[in-house]
Design a protein around this motif. Structure first.
Motif, PDB file in Angstrom:
ATOM      1  N   ARG A 173       3.020 -18.670  21.735  1.00 56.95           N
ATOM      2  CA  ARG A 173       3.977 -19.630  22.452  1.00 56.95           C
ATOM      3  C   ARG A 173       4.824 -20.320  21.506  1.00 56.95           C
ATOM      4  O   ARG A 173       6.212 -20.249  21.734  1.00 56.95           O
ATOM      5  CB  ARG A 173       3.519 -20.859  23.558  1.00 56.95           C
ATOM      6  N   GLU A 174       4.224 -20.530  20.466  1.00 56.90           N
ATOM      7  CA  GLU A 174       4.470 -22.056  19.555  1.00 56.90           C
ATOM      8  C   GLU A 174       5.794 -20.244  18.716  1.00 56.90           C
ATOM      9  O   GLU A 174       6.840 -21.239  19.059  1.00 56.90           O
ATOM     10  CB  GLU A 174       4.166 -22.238  18.208  1.00 56.90           C
ATOM     11  N   LEU A 175       5.655 -19.720  18.595  1.00 57.33           N
ATOM     12  CA  LEU A 175       6.796 -18.655  17.807  1.00 57.33           C
ATOM     13  C   LEU A 175       8.010 -18.448  18.902  1.00 57.33           C
ATOM     14  O   LEU A 175       8.427 -17.896  18.392  1.00 57.33           O
ATOM     15  CB  LEU A 175       6.205 -17.140  17.512  1.00 57.33           C
TER      16      LEU A 175
ATOM     17  N   SER B 279      16.360 -17.215  27.281  1.00 57.04           N
ATOM     18  CA  SER B 279      15.183 -17.979  28.136  1.00 57.04           C
ATOM     19  C   SER B 279      14.512 -17.839  26.786  1.00 57.04           C
ATOM     20  O   SER B 279      14.417 -16.662  26.752  1.00 57.04           O
ATOM     21  CB  SER B 279      15.444 -17.402  29.738  1.00 57.04           C
ATOM     22  N   VAL B 280      13.447 -18.242  27.843  1.00 54.76           N
ATOM     23  CA  VAL B 280      11.918 -18.078  26.967  1.00 54.76           C
ATOM     24  C   VAL B 280      11.013 -18.335  27.981  1.00 54.76           C
ATOM     25  O   VAL B 280      11.183 -19.700  28.935  1.00 54.76           O
ATOM     26  CB  VAL B 280      11.745 -19.540  25.371  1.00 54.76           C
ATOM     27  N   VAL B 281      10.146 -17.657  28.467  1.00 56.15           N
ATOM     28  CA  VAL B 281       8.798 -17.444  28.759  1.00 56.15           C
ATOM     29  C   VAL B 281       7.754 -17.120  28.204  1.00 56.15           C
ATOM     30  O   VAL B 281       7.260 -16.110  27.314  1.00 56.15           O
ATOM     31  CB  VAL B 281       8.776 -17.049  30.326  1.00 56.15           C
ATOM     32  N   PHE B 282       6.618 -17.912  28.546  1.00 53.28           N
ATOM     33  CA  PHE B 282       5.250 -18.422  27.774  1.00 53.28           C
ATOM     34  C   PHE B 282       4.565 -18.921  29.092  1.00 53.28           C
ATOM     35  O   PHE B 282       4.936 -19.659  29.380  1.00 53.28           O
ATOM     36  CB  PHE B 282       5.441 -18.796  26.803  1.00 53.28           C
ATOM     37  N   GLY B 283       2.821 -18.556  28.606  1.00 51.06           N
ATOM     38  CA  GLY B 283       1.847 -18.839  29.361  1.00 51.06           C
ATOM     39  C   GLY B 283       1.921 -20.593  29.003  1.00 51.06           C
ATOM     40  O   GLY B 283       1.802 -21.250  28.958  1.00 51.06           O
ATOM     41  N   GLY B 284       0.775 -21.120  30.338  1.00 50.06           N
ATOM     42  CA  GLY B 284       0.000 -22.171  29.959  1.00 50.06           C
ATOM     43  C   GLY B 284       1.032 -23.442  30.595  1.00 50.06           C
ATOM     44  O   GLY B 284       0.746 -24.941  30.484  1.00 50.06           O
TER      45      GLY B 284
ATOM     46  N   ALA C 226       0.336 -31.019  25.605  1.00 45.62           N
ATOM     47  CA  ALA C 226      -0.158 -31.282  23.985  1.00 45.62           C
ATOM     48  C   ALA C 226      -0.277 -30.797  22.643  1.00 45.62           C
ATOM     49  O   ALA C 226       0.184 -31.203  21.346  1.00 45.62           O
ATOM     50  CB  ALA C 226      -2.161 -30.937  24.316  1.00 45.62           C
ATOM     51  N   ARG C 227      -0.192 -29.526  22.770  1.00 41.58           N
ATOM     52  CA  ARG C 227       0.392 -28.513  21.853  1.00 41.58           C
ATOM     53  C   ARG C 227       1.860 -28.956  21.325  1.00 41.58           C
ATOM     54  O   ARG C 227       2.385 -29.435  20.376  1.00 41.58           O
ATOM     55  CB  ARG C 227       0.160 -27.151  22.440  1.00 41.58           C
TER      56      ARG C 227
ATOM     57  N   ALA D 255      -1.687 -21.428  15.352  1.00 45.06           N
ATOM     58  CA  ALA D 255      -0.441 -21.931  14.568  1.00 45.06           C
ATOM     59  C   ALA D 255       0.210 -20.707  13.210  1.00 45.06           C
ATOM     60  O   ALA D 255       1.022 -21.038  12.779  1.00 45.06           O
ATOM     61  CB  ALA D 255      -0.526 -23.030  14.213  1.00 45.06           C
ATOM     62  N   ALA D 256      -0.465 -19.756  12.692  1.00 43.12           N
ATOM     63  CA  ALA D 256      -0.534 -19.574  11.711  1.00 43.12           C
ATOM     64  C   ALA D 256       1.263 -18.579  11.381  1.00 43.12           C
ATOM     65  O   ALA D 256       1.720 -18.237  10.739  1.00 43.12           O
ATOM     66  CB  ALA D 256      -1.375 -18.317  11.019  1.00 43.12           C
ATOM     67  N   ARG D 257       1.623 -18.486  12.375  1.00 43.53           N
ATOM     68  CA  ARG D 257       2.524 -17.402  12.894  1.00 43.53           C
ATOM     69  C   ARG D 257       3.847 -18.469  14.158  1.00 43.53           C
ATOM     70  O   ARG D 257       3.281 -18.858  15.160  1.00 43.53           O
ATOM     71  CB  ARG D 257       2.357 -15.626  12.922  1.00 43.53           C
ATOM     72  N   GLY D 258       4.712 -18.690  13.390  1.00 45.23           N
ATOM     73  CA  GLY D 258       5.707 -18.831  14.147  1.00 45.23           C
ATOM     74  C   GLY D 258       5.626 -20.731  14.243  1.00 45.23           C
ATOM     75  O   GLY D 258       6.806 -20.941  14.689  1.00 45.23           O
ATOM     76  N   ILE D 259       5.433 -21.476  13.537  1.00 45.51           N
ATOM     77  CA  ILE D 259       5.059 -22.864  13.523  1.00 45.51           C
ATOM     78  C   ILE D 259       6.034 -23.003  11.619  1.00 45.51           C
ATOM     79  O   ILE D 259       5.666 -22.294  11.251  1.00 45.51           O
ATOM     80  CB  ILE D 259       4.227 -23.922  12.949  1.00 45.51           C
ATOM     81  N   GLU D 260       6.944 -23.299  12.207  1.00 47.12           N
ATOM     82  CA  GLU D 260       8.393 -23.932  11.418  1.00 47.12           C
ATOM     83  C   GLU D 260       8.671 -24.685  10.839  1.00 47.12           C
ATOM     84  O   GLU D 260       9.358 -25.730  11.933  1.00 47.12           O
ATOM     85  CB  GLU D 260       9.669 -23.092  11.481  1.00 47.12           C
TER      86      GLU D 260
END
Length: 422
Positions: free
Chosen positions: A83-85, A105-110, A281-282, A303-308
């Motif tokens: 989701r973060e990426l 647009s962006v779509v993700f679960g949660g 929360a994330r 969080a190893a991929r996509g957190i900048e």
């Protein structure tokens, strides 16, 4: 070479300039012209070298010259593993395309699905999605792919491993057979590389640095320490060096929560981010960390991929990952866009195998630095040339990798890796 030489429109160049970029990185220099020419692309480059812009910029250029999309249709699909990426990529698309009449647009679960369904009703030019939520939307007829022209696999190695392969196979079956396919990642194991090549058509293969290598701007070393003293050492390092922004990686969600509790007992502001946390929360945890409202963000490999994070100075591996490629992605959160960074691993004797696998992957022996008061009773073995040889790694097949990543009872045995007919 400047961005203006790559065949991008004035509207996109204006957005790039406002972002503060003047010259393309080596991977951008090679990828953008190939994509504009309609080629399938497989590209590998170190983290922090601008891979998102490699595909976002030419896609915006291509779509800006064509007719608007129709109801529920998507013209470009960008798939991400987290989701973060997905949020990060979507933000980049919005930033670079701010002066173009394109919808994304962006779509993700949660999160609730209904608002996402409503945004897709009129169609979008670019959809950034995680696989599970995309399939949910497709099953409810909220998204169609009759007009799809381009599909992107961001962090392709993770998208094609055993955690996502079933969803990816289902998605490929509902996409048009004729499309431009782009794959980008910092790491490609031999197994995943072979699989990836089966999904592209005569691709342009781009690799501006050795595969699976780490950025030179990141200074890496390890602190040997007994397992029972890791929490105390982590606290000591943060307090001794007066670090104000530290990203710490834990192997498990329970471990991440425990690290936060231990740090807070020492009056160090910390928060955790992992899959048991709600999306809200994330998002709050990451925002608080970026805004320096907390000093330490403790994360699992989600969080190893996509957190900048701009100019993140320190990454600490509280535990080494079971899968060595994850080490490359973890430490790639620092040393981005030419800035310097430090990656420190706290390694106990029982993690010797994980350490040797990491050193083998990056072809570099990490310096052992003892910390006074934390010299281990159980010595960490030195890795020699034999251990650094790729032939001696114990990750010879995908089964062993995925038992470690997903557990003994994972269903990888049932999955057919041959996807040419998908």
């Amino acid at each position: 070479m400047s961005f203006s030489k790559l065949g991008l429109s004035d509207s996109i160049l204006k957005a790039i300039e406002q972002k503060g970029y003047s010259e393309p990185s080596p991977i951008q220099n090679q990828s953008i012209p190939a994509i504009l020419n309609g080629k399938d692309v497989m590209a590998a480059a170190q983290t922090g070298t601008g891979k998102t812009a490699c595909f976002a910029l030419p896609i915006l250029e291509i779509l800006s010259k064509k007719k608007p999309t129709k109801s529920n249709q998507v013209r470009t699909l960008i798939l991400t593993p987290t989701r973060e990426l997905a949020i990060q990529v979507s933000d980049s698309v919005t930033t670079y395309g701010k002066y173009l009449p394109l919808k994304s647009s962006v779509v993700f679960g949660g999160v609730k699905i209904n608002p996402q369904m409503q945004r897709l009703c009129s169609g979008v030019d670019i959809l950034v999605a995680t696989p599970g939520r995309l399939l949910d939307l497709y099953s409810q007829n909220s998204v169609k792919f009759d007009m799809l022209e381009i599909v992107v696999f961001d962090e392709a190695d993770r998208m094609l491993d055993m955690g996502f392969i079933n969803d990816i196979k289902r998605i490929l079956k509902i996409l048009p057979s004729k499309k431009q396919t782009l794959m980008f990642s910092a790491t490609f194991s031999n197994k995943i590389l072979t699989l990836a090549k089966s999904l592209v058509n005569n691709p342009v293969e781009i690799s501006v640095t050795p595969r699976n290598s780490t950025v030179k701007a990141i200074k890496q070393w390890i602190h040997p320490v007994d397992k029972s003293k890791k929490h105390a050492l982590l606290t000591h390092l943060i307090q001794e060096h007066n670090w104000h922004q530290v990203l710490v990686f834990s192997r498990t969600k329970y471990g991440a929560n425990r690290i936060v509790n231990q740090l807070e007992k020492k009056k160090i502001r910390a928060t955790a981010i992992h899959s048991n946390k709600s999306q809200g929360a994330r998002t709050r945890a990451l925002l608080d960390f970026k805004n320096h409202e907390v000093n330490v963000l403790v994360a699992t490999d989600i969080a190893a991929r996509g957190i900048e994070i701009n100019q993140l100075p320190h990454v600490i591996n509280f535990d080494l990952p079971y899968v060595p490629e994850d080490y490359v992605h973890r430490i790639g959160r620092t040393g981005r866009a030419g800035s310097k960074g430090e990656a420190i691993s706290l390694v106990s004797a029982d993690e010797a195998k994980q350490l040797f696998d990491v050193e083998c992957l990056i072809q570099n022996k990490l310096d052992r630095v003892m910390v006074e008061g934390f010299v281990p009773d159980h010595n960490l073995p030195e890795s020699g040339k034999k251990l650094l040889s790729p032939k001696n790694r114990n990750f010879k097949n995908s089964k062993s990798r995925n038992r470690l990543r997903y557990g003994k009872n994972s269903s990888f045995k049932k999955i057919n890796l041959t996807m040419k007919n998908s």
